[in-house]
Write a protein that holds these residues in place. Structure first.
Motif, PDB file in Angstrom:
ATOM      1  N   PHE A 195       0.835  -1.198   0.000  1.00  0.00           N
ATOM      2  CA  PHE A 195       0.000   0.000   0.000  1.00  0.00           C
ATOM      3  C   PHE A 195       0.874   1.254   0.000  1.00  0.00           C
ATOM      4  CE2 PHE A 195      -2.791   3.181   1.956  1.00  0.00           C
ATOM      5  CZ  PHE A 195      -3.940   3.010   1.222  1.00  0.00           C
ATOM      6  N   ALA A 196       1.940   1.254   0.829  1.00  0.00           N
ATOM      7  CA  ALA A 196       2.839   2.407   0.881  1.00  0.00           C
ATOM      8  C   ALA A 196       3.592   2.588  -0.435  1.00  0.00           C
ATOM      9  CB  ALA A 196       3.831   2.239   2.034  1.00  0.00           C
ATOM     10  N   MET A 197       3.983   1.494  -1.073  1.00  0.00           N
ATOM     11  CA  MET A 197       4.675   1.581  -2.359  1.00  0.00           C
ATOM     12  C   MET A 197       3.787   2.223  -3.423  1.00  0.00           C
ATOM     13  SD  MET A 197       7.453   0.903  -4.118  1.00  0.00           S
ATOM     14  CE  MET A 197       8.420  -0.403  -3.359  1.00  0.00           C
ATOM     15  N   MET A 198       2.515   1.854  -3.426  1.00  0.00           N
ATOM     16  CA  MET A 198       1.592   2.444  -4.394  1.00  0.00           C
ATOM     17  C   MET A 198       1.326   3.914  -4.090  1.00  0.00           C
ATOM     18  SD  MET A 198       1.030   0.138  -6.593  1.00  0.00           S
ATOM     19  CE  MET A 198       2.604  -0.682  -6.311  1.00  0.00           C
ATOM     20  N   TRP A 199       1.248   4.245  -2.791  1.00  0.00           N
ATOM     21  CA  TRP A 199       1.057   5.657  -2.436  1.00  0.00           C
ATOM     22  C   TRP A 199       2.282   6.472  -2.840  1.00  0.00           C
ATOM     23  CZ3 TRP A 199       3.076   9.709   0.286  1.00  0.00           C
ATOM     24  CH2 TRP A 199       2.222  10.774   0.530  1.00  0.00           C
ATOM     25  N   ASN A 200       3.477   5.905  -2.677  1.00  0.00           N
ATOM     26  CA  ASN A 200       4.698   6.593  -3.078  1.00  0.00           C
ATOM     27  C   ASN A 200       4.736   6.794  -4.593  1.00  0.00           C
ATOM     28  OD1 ASN A 200       7.343   7.690  -2.617  1.00  0.00           O
ATOM     29  ND2 ASN A 200       8.201   5.768  -3.345  1.00  0.00           N
ATOM     30  N   LEU A 201       4.262   5.807  -5.350  1.00  0.00           N
ATOM     31  CA  LEU A 201       4.192   5.962  -6.798  1.00  0.00           C
ATOM     32  C   LEU A 201       3.241   7.088  -7.183  1.00  0.00           C
ATOM     33  CD1 LEU A 201       4.867   4.868  -9.668  1.00  0.00           C
ATOM     34  CD2 LEU A 201       2.903   3.343  -9.416  1.00  0.00           C
ATOM     35  N   LEU A 202       2.112   7.156  -6.489  1.00  0.00           N
ATOM     36  CA  LEU A 202       1.098   8.156  -6.812  1.00  0.00           C
ATOM     37  C   LEU A 202       1.535   9.553  -6.396  1.00  0.00           C
ATOM     38  CD1 LEU A 202      -1.878   8.560  -7.845  1.00  0.00           C
ATOM     39  CD2 LEU A 202      -2.572   8.348  -5.454  1.00  0.00           C
ATOM     40  N   ALA A 203       2.023   9.701  -5.170  1.00  0.00           N
ATOM     41  CA  ALA A 203       2.348  11.024  -4.639  1.00  0.00           C
ATOM     42  C   ALA A 203       3.815  11.385  -4.831  1.00  0.00           C
ATOM     43  CB  ALA A 203       1.993  11.087  -3.149  1.00  0.00           C
ATOM     44  N   GLY A 204       4.715  10.435  -4.525  1.00  0.00           N
ATOM     45  CA  GLY A 204       6.137  10.746  -4.606  1.00  0.00           C
ATOM     46  C   GLY A 204       6.646  10.902  -6.014  1.00  0.00           C
ATOM     47  N   TYR A 205       6.087  10.152  -6.954  1.00  0.00           N
ATOM     48  CA  TYR A 205       6.526  10.232  -8.348  1.00  0.00           C
ATOM     49  C   TYR A 205       5.510  10.938  -9.242  1.00  0.00           C
ATOM     50  CZ  TYR A 205      10.325   7.016  -7.256  1.00  0.00           C
ATOM     51  OH  TYR A 205      11.446   6.432  -6.723  1.00  0.00           O
ATOM     52  N   GLY A 206       4.235  10.776  -8.943  1.00  0.00           N
ATOM     53  CA  GLY A 206       3.212  11.404  -9.766  1.00  0.00           C
ATOM     54  C   GLY A 206       2.763  12.764  -9.284  1.00  0.00           C
ATOM     55  N   GLY A 207       3.141  13.136  -8.044  1.00  0.00           N
ATOM     56  CA  GLY A 207       2.764  14.437  -7.511  1.00  0.00           C
ATOM     57  C   GLY A 207       1.309  14.555  -7.118  1.00  0.00           C
ATOM     58  N   ALA A 215     -11.819  -1.730   6.783  1.00  0.00           N
ATOM     59  CA  ALA A 215     -11.393  -1.725   5.383  1.00  0.00           C
ATOM     60  C   ALA A 215     -11.140  -0.321   4.860  1.00  0.00           C
ATOM     61  CB  ALA A 215     -12.444  -2.418   4.518  1.00  0.00           C
ATOM     62  N   PHE A 216     -11.949   0.643   5.284  1.00  0.00           N
ATOM     63  CA  PHE A 216     -11.853   2.001   4.742  1.00  0.00           C
ATOM     64  C   PHE A 216     -11.332   3.000   5.766  1.00  0.00           C
ATOM     65  CE2 PHE A 216     -15.269  -0.200   2.433  1.00  0.00           C
ATOM     66  CZ  PHE A 216     -14.787  -0.083   1.133  1.00  0.00           C
ATOM     67  N   SER A 217     -10.575   2.518   6.743  1.00  0.00           N
ATOM     68  CA  SER A 217     -10.016   3.395   7.767  1.00  0.00           C
ATOM     69  C   SER A 217      -8.930   4.289   7.178  1.00  0.00           C
ATOM     70  CB  SER A 217      -9.441   2.569   8.918  1.00  0.00           C
ATOM     71  OG  SER A 217      -8.762   3.389   9.834  1.00  0.00           O
ATOM     72  N   VAL A 218      -8.926   5.540   7.581  1.00  0.00           N
ATOM     73  CA  VAL A 218      -7.907   6.474   7.108  1.00  0.00           C
ATOM     74  C   VAL A 218      -6.538   6.127   7.668  1.00  0.00           C
ATOM     75  CG1 VAL A 218      -8.146   8.159   8.982  1.00  0.00           C
ATOM     76  CG2 VAL A 218      -7.488   8.943   6.694  1.00  0.00           C
ATOM     77  N   ASN A 219      -6.493   5.257   8.692  1.00  0.00           N
ATOM     78  CA  ASN A 219      -5.205   4.843   9.247  1.00  0.00           C
ATOM     79  C   ASN A 219      -4.326   4.164   8.210  1.00  0.00           C
ATOM     80  OD1 ASN A 219      -5.716   5.843  11.806  1.00  0.00           O
ATOM     81  ND2 ASN A 219      -6.508   3.901  12.590  1.00  0.00           N
ATOM     82  N   TRP A 220      -4.937   3.502   7.234  1.00  0.00           N
ATOM     83  CA  TRP A 220      -4.147   2.857   6.188  1.00  0.00           C
ATOM     84  C   TRP A 220      -3.292   3.881   5.447  1.00  0.00           C
ATOM     85  CZ3 TRP A 220      -3.299  -2.089   6.149  1.00  0.00           C
ATOM     86  CH2 TRP A 220      -4.248  -2.953   6.718  1.00  0.00           C
ATOM     87  N   THR A 221      -3.913   4.976   5.047  1.00  0.00           N
ATOM     88  CA  THR A 221      -3.155   6.012   4.351  1.00  0.00           C
ATOM     89  C   THR A 221      -2.207   6.726   5.296  1.00  0.00           C
ATOM     90  OG1 THR A 221      -4.944   6.339   2.754  1.00  0.00           O
ATOM     91  CG2 THR A 221      -3.363   8.124   2.987  1.00  0.00           C
ATOM     92  N   ALA A 222      -2.621   6.928   6.548  1.00  0.00           N
ATOM     93  CA  ALA A 222      -1.752   7.594   7.521  1.00  0.00           C
ATOM     94  C   ALA A 222      -0.476   6.792   7.749  1.00  0.00           C
ATOM     95  CB  ALA A 222      -2.503   7.797   8.837  1.00  0.00           C
TER      96      ALA A 222
END
Length: 364
Positions: free
Chosen positions: A57-69, A249-256
């Protein structure tokens, strides 16, 4: 006869000695980890599955935000959606849940297409908040479906006939395969021309579009891929957990927690989520029993890192010592034949002279 082209005095090199050693070490480590079910304890496998889901999940978030802005705080929408699709296919369609895991990921990627029509109308902070609202819409929608347990959730009954040891081993192997695939696919993507285009979009959308890069199409592709990865992590997590509910399943803690791992390790670097996941696992393993103090410790560590290590721990190490396990930059290497005889060092092991250039568009 066609005249032969002159040999250029330099060559482009994309790997380093450290990255080659890391590749060999990674293969050995993956093979050793694959044998864990034969000699390890079941608790180790459960811990690995949990941290693997956080890492993917963190790898995908990094792709979206860290590389895609595109900074999103609502990626848990696809995490939960993938988990619920897996459960529906297993409990109601009769499909093997292990087969339903990639189908849940595909469903999350498909649902991201219509969701993007709403999310991409926003930008900056509005985009971040908008994705959170979308995740809440997903949570409330599933909470009102009585067939999947409503607000209290339900249990995955499709695995009832499978022996516990077999279930845990297969879940572990799938988690390991997903981790290796996530790292490999992200790395290969960032080394491609599309990866350079994504970095150009992150730096300046207007300049990237003026150079012929299809900005809208690239952003949609990255958004769908990140949703696919989040759905894969969600389906895998709830196969191991055997129970799902909208709040879990939809807790914001996942993204946090994903943001925590990426910021600690280093945003915009493949190694960042890896380092962050290891640190997060260690803190969760040894400090989670302290309750509120544990969460305060996570927050304090994040604050200290953002103040003193703005590029993350791996970013600091990379700037200080030049470490790079997954190099995406190009290096210009002078050929041995192009170096004058008097310029060759006395050491017989020194065959080339390296000039390193960062693969930024304006330098090319």
């Amino acid at each position: 006869m066609t005249p032969s082209l002159p040999t250029l005095p330099y060559a482009v090199e994309r790997a380093t000695a450290m990255s080659r050693a890391a590749g060999v070490g990674g293969v050995v480590l993956a093979l050793l980890a694959a044998s864990l079910p034969f000699w390890g304890e079941s608790s180790w496998m459960r811990e690995f599955v949990e941290i693997a889901c956080y890492f993917i999940f963190a790898m995908m978030w990094n792709l979206l935000a860290g590389y895609g802005g595109m900074v999103s705080i609502g990626q848990q929408a696809f995490f939960g959606f993938g988990g619920y699709v897996m459960l529906i296919l297993g409990n109601f369609v009769g499909l093997n849940p292990f087969v339903a895991i990639p189908l849940g990921a595909v469903a999350a990627g498909l649902i991201a297409v219509p969701v993007s029509f709403v999310a991409f109308r926003l930008s900056g902070g509005y985009f971040a908040i908008g994705t959170w609202v979308i995740a809440e819409v997903f949570r409330l929608s599933f909470a009102n479906v009585s067939a999947v347990g409503g607000g209290s959730g339900t249990t995955l009954t499709a695995l009832r006939g499978i022996e516990k040891g077999t279930r845990e081993s297969v879940t572990y192997w799938m988690a390991l395969a997903c981790v290796v695939a996530a790292i490999a696919l992200v790395y290969l993507f960032l080394r491609s021309k599309r990866g350079l285009a994504l970095l150009a979009i992150r730096d300046n959308e207007v300049a990237a579009e003026s150079q012929g890069i299809p900005v809208a199409r690239m952003k949609l592709a990255v958004y769908v891929v990140a949703a696919f990865g989040a759905g894969l992590a969600g389906a895998l997590y709830f196969v191991g957990n055997l129970r799902i509910s909208p709040d879990a399943a939809f807790s914001v803690n996942w993204t946090a927690f994903a943001i925590f791992m990426v910021v600690i390790g280093g945003i915009g670097r493949i190694e960042g989520p890896i380092v962050g996941a290891v640190i997060f696992w260690a803190l969760n393993k040894f400090l989670s029993d302290y309750g509120t103090w544990y969460l305060l410790g996570l927050g304090l560590l994040a604050i200290v890192t953002t103040i003193f290590f703005k590029q993350g721990l791996w970013g600091f190490a990379q700037q200080r010592w030049g470490w790079s396990l997954f190099p995406t930059q190009r290096r210009l290497v002078l050929r041995e034949s192009a170096v004058p005889k008097r310029a060759v060092p006395a050491s017989p092991s020194s065959n080339t002279s390296h000039l390193e250039f960062h693969a930024h568009a304006k330098h090319q």
